[in-house]
Scaffold this motif. Structure first.
Motif, mmCIF file in Angstrom:
data_model
loop_
_atom_site.group_PDB
_atom_site.id
_atom_site.type_symbol
_atom_site.label_atom_id
_atom_site.label_comp_id
_atom_site.label_asym_id
_atom_site.label_seq_id
_atom_site.Cartn_x
_atom_site.Cartn_y
_atom_site.Cartn_z
ATOM 1 N N ALA A 28 0.751 -1.073 0.072
ATOM 2 C CA ALA A 28 0.108 0.030 0.063
ATOM 3 C C ALA A 28 0.932 1.078 0.077
ATOM 4 C CB ALA A 28 -1.120 -0.117 1.148
ATOM 5 N N LEU A 29 2.162 0.993 0.426
ATOM 6 C CA LEU A 29 2.997 2.283 0.689
ATOM 7 C C LEU A 29 3.991 2.483 -0.539
ATOM 8 C CD1 LEU A 29 3.874 2.129 4.199
ATOM 9 C CD2 LEU A 29 2.613 3.845 3.355
ATOM 10 N N ARG A 30 3.820 1.470 -1.545
ATOM 11 C CA ARG A 30 4.749 1.284 -2.804
ATOM 12 C C ARG A 30 4.642 2.346 -3.597
ATOM 13 N NH1 ARG A 30 4.594 -3.890 -6.697
ATOM 14 N NH2 ARG A 30 2.336 -3.241 -6.412
ATOM 15 N N LYS A 31 3.640 3.074 -3.921
ATOM 16 C CA LYS A 31 3.427 4.150 -4.793
ATOM 17 C C LYS A 31 3.127 5.458 -4.201
ATOM 18 C CE LYS A 31 1.660 1.555 -8.643
ATOM 19 N NZ LYS A 31 0.538 1.152 -9.384
ATOM 20 N N GLN A 32 3.003 5.759 -2.951
ATOM 21 C CA GLN A 32 2.743 6.778 -2.494
ATOM 22 C C GLN A 32 2.745 6.769 -0.914
ATOM 23 O OE1 GLN A 32 -1.559 7.178 -3.679
ATOM 24 N NE2 GLN A 32 -1.557 8.536 -1.642
ATOM 25 N N ARG A 33 3.050 7.723 -0.105
ATOM 26 C CA ARG A 33 3.209 7.634 1.263
ATOM 27 C C ARG A 33 1.830 7.880 1.698
ATOM 28 N NH1 ARG A 33 5.573 13.749 3.270
ATOM 29 N NH2 ARG A 33 3.961 15.024 2.310
ATOM 30 N N GLU A 85 6.509 6.456 4.532
ATOM 31 C CA GLU A 85 7.064 6.276 3.342
ATOM 32 C C GLU A 85 8.175 5.194 3.355
ATOM 33 O OE1 GLU A 85 8.618 9.377 0.049
ATOM 34 O OE2 GLU A 85 8.520 10.046 2.110
ATOM 35 N N LEU A 86 7.951 4.456 2.054
ATOM 36 C CA LEU A 86 8.858 3.324 2.199
ATOM 37 C C LEU A 86 10.449 3.812 2.021
ATOM 38 C CD1 LEU A 86 7.527 0.730 -0.202
ATOM 39 C CD2 LEU A 86 7.740 0.601 2.180
ATOM 40 N N THR A 87 11.193 3.290 2.581
ATOM 41 C CA THR A 87 12.735 3.512 2.451
ATOM 42 C C THR A 87 13.368 2.614 1.442
ATOM 43 O OG1 THR A 87 13.182 1.890 4.009
ATOM 44 C CG2 THR A 87 13.174 4.313 4.814
ATOM 45 N N GLU A 88 14.574 2.712 1.102
ATOM 46 C CA GLU A 88 15.260 1.750 0.026
ATOM 47 C C GLU A 88 15.071 0.240 0.612
ATOM 48 O OE1 GLU A 88 16.139 1.887 -2.977
ATOM 49 O OE2 GLU A 88 15.218 3.641 -2.703
ATOM 50 N N ARG A 89 15.310 0.141 1.738
ATOM 51 C CA ARG A 89 15.249 -1.174 2.522
ATOM 52 C C ARG A 89 13.781 -1.654 2.516
ATOM 53 N NH1 ARG A 89 17.468 -2.767 8.568
ATOM 54 N NH2 ARG A 89 16.980 -4.881 8.187
ATOM 55 N N ARG A 91 11.634 -0.897 0.162
ATOM 56 C CA ARG A 91 11.425 -1.268 -1.215
ATOM 57 C C ARG A 91 11.995 -2.687 -1.416
ATOM 58 N NH1 ARG A 91 8.659 2.470 -3.719
ATOM 59 N NH2 ARG A 91 8.749 4.484 -2.780
ATOM 60 N N ALA A 92 13.106 -2.815 -1.162
ATOM 61 C CA ALA A 92 13.733 -4.051 -1.266
ATOM 62 C C ALA A 92 13.110 -5.284 -0.667
ATOM 63 C CB ALA A 92 15.299 -4.162 -0.875
ATOM 64 N N THR A 93 12.416 -5.001 0.591
ATOM 65 C CA THR A 93 11.483 -6.031 1.160
ATOM 66 C C THR A 93 10.564 -6.352 0.675
ATOM 67 O OG1 THR A 93 12.408 -5.401 3.512
ATOM 68 C CG2 THR A 93 10.566 -6.455 3.574
ATOM 69 N N VAL A 94 9.629 -5.330 -0.034
ATOM 70 C CA VAL A 94 8.504 -5.497 -0.735
ATOM 71 C C VAL A 94 8.735 -6.527 -1.966
ATOM 72 C CG1 VAL A 94 6.686 -4.545 -2.072
ATOM 73 C CG2 VAL A 94 7.715 -3.273 -0.311
ATOM 74 N N LYS A 95 9.981 -6.070 -2.729
ATOM 75 C CA LYS A 95 10.360 -6.836 -4.041
ATOM 76 C C LYS A 95 10.439 -8.275 -3.347
ATOM 77 C CE LYS A 95 13.393 -6.373 -7.734
ATOM 78 N NZ LYS A 95 14.839 -5.705 -8.032
ATOM 79 N N ALA A 96 11.156 -8.552 -2.456
ATOM 80 C CA ALA A 96 11.557 -9.896 -2.110
ATOM 81 C C ALA A 96 10.218 -10.754 -1.613
ATOM 82 C CB ALA A 96 12.681 -10.178 -1.089
#
Lengths: 115, 186
Positions: A28-33, A85-89, A91-96
């Motif tokens: 839910a946080l992928r595209k916007q805060r 808001e998602l951090t880089e970490r 985003r990496a977690t969502v991807k995995a």
């Protein structure tokens, strides 16, 4: 017997929901805060059955794990909102997590389709 | 904008339940919950607290999260034990696992004390063995036992102490991680 089966399925659905909540919040946080109540409404709209307050300890943990960062924003409604808001970490977690979810989902779909 | 008395009372109870957290953390949590309730009020929701857990349950979720994470970051057995004790409020299993670990740590401390006393009381402390006895500590003129380690008692008891302490602290860390994983599933 039908009642018992229904009870078991309800408990199983609850476990499924709990197990996938973190992924749902991160997605839910992928595209916007978003702020907490927005997330609750979004997840409930998706029939994920989120109670009003239980998202906040989860968000607090995600923040401590540096998967999200927060900012208090005055949106002109008389009180501020705490945005996540998602951090880089994060985003990496969502991807995995998404990759793992798809793998699991495909494996299950194969079993379901097996004749 | 003001919240109705029931909502203010709810926030007050949550704040009370957050007692072990720092002031800044408590303020932040309460501000966020207040913002949520004000939004619901602005939407015209009548029972603002419908859908919320009981205030003590909500507060304990936060406390367990903060305490467990903080303890893992600190890594000391005191912090780990304290966090597990807080988490044990809603998990009897955690309590049953924690107690033996605390006993192991106390044993480790006793071994260390005996090792430290050995140079000053070489004839009185050590590992005592007899027909019906086997213990580490002080012998008060019991002729049925004899000390078996001698000066080797210092390094052996100290090493035993460090080993027990290390193993039990590792086990506590594993227990804290397990509690965190349980909390994630909630």
């Amino acid at each position: 017997m039908q009642d018992e089966v229904q009870k078991e399925v309800t408990a199983w659905r609850s476990q499924l929901r709990k197990g996938s909540l973190e992924l749902a919040v991160l997605l839910a946080l992928r595209k916007q805060r978003r702020y907490g109540m927005e997330l609750v409404d979004l997840l409930n709209k998706a029939n994920l059955g989120m109670s009003e307050g239980s998202i906040y300890p989860l968000l607090s943990r995600l923040r401590a794990e540096k998967k999200v960062e927060t900012e208090w924003v005055d949106t002109g409604v008389g009180h501020a909102h705490k945005y996540y808001e998602l951090t880089e970490r994060g985003r990496a977690t969502v991807k995995a997590m998404l990759a793992a979810w798809r793998e699991f989902s495909n494996a299950l779909a194969d079993l379901v389709d097996e004749r | 904008m003001q919240l109705p008395p029931a909502a203010e009372e709810f926030l007050k109870k949550v704040r009370k339940g957050l007692g072990t957290l720092g002031q800044a953390e408590r303020d932040e949590i309460i501000s966020e919950l207040r913002s949520h309730l004000l939004d619901r009020q602005a939407q015209g929701k009548e029972d603002l607290l419908a859908g919320f857990e009981a205030p003590d349950v909500l507060a304990s979720d936060f406390v367990a999260e903060y305490a467990l994470r903080g303890a893992l970051a600190q890594g000391t057995s005191w912090a780990l034990g304290r966090a597990l004790l807080i988490a044990a409020r809603d998990s009897l299993l955690a309590l049953f696992l924690l107690l033996p670990l605390v006993l192991v740590q106390i044993t480790a401390l006793c071994l260390l004390v005996v090792a430290a006393l050995k140079p000053f009381m070489p004839q009185e402390v050590g590992l005592w063995v007899g027909p019906d006895n086997f213990y580490v500590g002080v012998n008060n003129d019991n002729p049925a036992v004899h000390e078996v380690l001698g000066w080797w008692g210092i390094p052996i008891l100290a090493a035993g102490s460090v080993l027990l302490f290390w193993i039990s602290t590792r086990a506590m860390r594993a227990l804290v991680r397990w509690r965190l994983r349980s909390a994630k599933r909630m």
